[in-house]
Design a protein around this motif. Sequence first.
Motif, PDB file in Angstrom:
ATOM      1  N   GLU A  13       0.969   1.129   7.167  1.00 39.05           N
ATOM      2  CA  GLU A  13       1.673   1.847   6.116  1.00 39.05           C
ATOM      3  C   GLU A  13       1.906   0.933   4.920  1.00 39.05           C
ATOM      4  O   GLU A  13       2.393  -0.183   5.070  1.00 39.05           O
ATOM      5  N   CYS A  14       1.556   1.441   3.763  1.00 38.33           N
ATOM      6  CA  CYS A  14       1.768   0.675   2.541  1.00 38.33           C
ATOM      7  C   CYS A  14       3.245   0.702   2.164  1.00 38.33           C
ATOM      8  O   CYS A  14       3.849   1.778   2.081  1.00 38.33           O
ATOM      9  N   PRO A  15       3.876  -0.470   1.928  1.00 37.26           N
ATOM     10  CA  PRO A  15       5.288  -0.485   1.527  1.00 37.26           C
ATOM     11  C   PRO A  15       5.496   0.083   0.129  1.00 37.26           C
ATOM     12  O   PRO A  15       6.609   0.464  -0.232  1.00 37.26           O
ATOM     13  N   GLY A  16       4.431   0.123  -0.660  1.00 37.19           N
ATOM     14  CA  GLY A  16       4.563   0.580  -2.031  1.00 37.19           C
ATOM     15  C   GLY A  16       4.601   2.094  -2.160  1.00 37.19           C
ATOM     16  O   GLY A  16       5.384   2.644  -2.923  1.00 37.19           O
ATOM     17  N   CYS A  17       3.716   2.796  -1.394  1.00 35.42           N
ATOM     18  CA  CYS A  17       3.614   4.244  -1.559  1.00 35.42           C
ATOM     19  C   CYS A  17       3.729   4.989  -0.235  1.00 35.42           C
ATOM     20  O   CYS A  17       3.612   6.205  -0.205  1.00 35.42           O
ATOM     21  N   ALA A  18       3.944   4.240   0.885  1.00 32.75           N
ATOM     22  CA  ALA A  18       4.133   4.838   2.215  1.00 32.75           C
ATOM     23  C   ALA A  18       2.917   5.604   2.688  1.00 32.75           C
ATOM     24  O   ALA A  18       3.022   6.481   3.532  1.00 32.75           O
ATOM     25  N   MET A  19       1.749   5.281   2.161  1.00 29.71           N
ATOM     26  CA  MET A  19       0.504   5.905   2.608  1.00 29.71           C
ATOM     27  C   MET A  19      -0.125   5.058   3.702  1.00 29.71           C
ATOM     28  O   MET A  19       0.064   3.848   3.749  1.00 29.71           O
ATOM     29  N   CYS A  31      -1.998   2.793  -4.551  1.00 26.82           N
ATOM     30  CA  CYS A  31      -1.094   2.310  -5.598  1.00 26.82           C
ATOM     31  C   CYS A  31      -1.396   0.874  -6.018  1.00 26.82           C
ATOM     32  O   CYS A  31      -0.798   0.370  -6.961  1.00 26.82           O
ATOM     33  N   GLY A  32      -2.336   0.215  -5.338  1.00 26.29           N
ATOM     34  CA  GLY A  32      -2.716  -1.132  -5.735  1.00 26.29           C
ATOM     35  C   GLY A  32      -1.798  -2.212  -5.212  1.00 26.29           C
ATOM     36  O   GLY A  32      -1.866  -3.359  -5.659  1.00 26.29           O
ATOM     37  N   TYR A  33      -0.941  -1.878  -4.242  1.00 28.71           N
ATOM     38  CA  TYR A  33      -0.041  -2.870  -3.668  1.00 28.71           C
ATOM     39  C   TYR A  33      -0.848  -3.939  -2.927  1.00 28.71           C
ATOM     40  O   TYR A  33      -1.700  -3.628  -2.106  1.00 28.71           O
ATOM     41  N   ALA A  34      -0.595  -5.201  -3.250  1.00 29.77           N
ATOM     42  CA  ALA A  34      -1.319  -6.296  -2.597  1.00 29.77           C
ATOM     43  C   ALA A  34      -0.549  -6.740  -1.360  1.00 29.77           C
ATOM     44  O   ALA A  34       0.589  -7.196  -1.470  1.00 29.77           O
ATOM     45  N   PHE A  35      -1.194  -6.590  -0.207  1.00 33.56           N
ATOM     46  CA  PHE A  35      -0.550  -7.016   1.032  1.00 33.56           C
ATOM     47  C   PHE A  35      -0.534  -8.542   1.109  1.00 33.56           C
ATOM     48  O   PHE A  35      -1.477  -9.185   0.676  1.00 33.56           O
ATOM     49  N   PRO A  36       0.549  -9.106   1.656  1.00 29.27           N
ATOM     50  CA  PRO A  36       0.579 -10.550   1.826  1.00 29.27           C
ATOM     51  C   PRO A  36      -0.552 -11.003   2.736  1.00 29.27           C
ATOM     52  O   PRO A  36      -0.698 -10.490   3.837  1.00 29.27           O
TER      53      PRO A  36
END
Length: 67
Positions: A13-19, A31-36
């Motif tokens: 699950e993406c923390p940015g958009c919960a997808m 949403c382009g969230y970069a995972f650590p």
Amino acid sequence: MKIDSHHDFGKRECPGCAMQVPANSNRCPVCGYAFPGRSGLQRGVVWIALLLLALLLLPLLLPLAGK
Ligand SMILES: [Zn+2]
């Protein structure tokens, strides 16, 4: 009871958009969230392990080199 373990590893699950995004992608396609990055941490662990191995083997190899 059937546990589908592969399903959990395939998506996260993406923390940015919960997808639910593919686990192997470093960036969320929505949403382009970069995972650590975990690869950097793993690389560091490998280097520390190699360093410890070298320190452990050095006393064993030095007497052989002296002969
Ligand atoms: Zn996202």
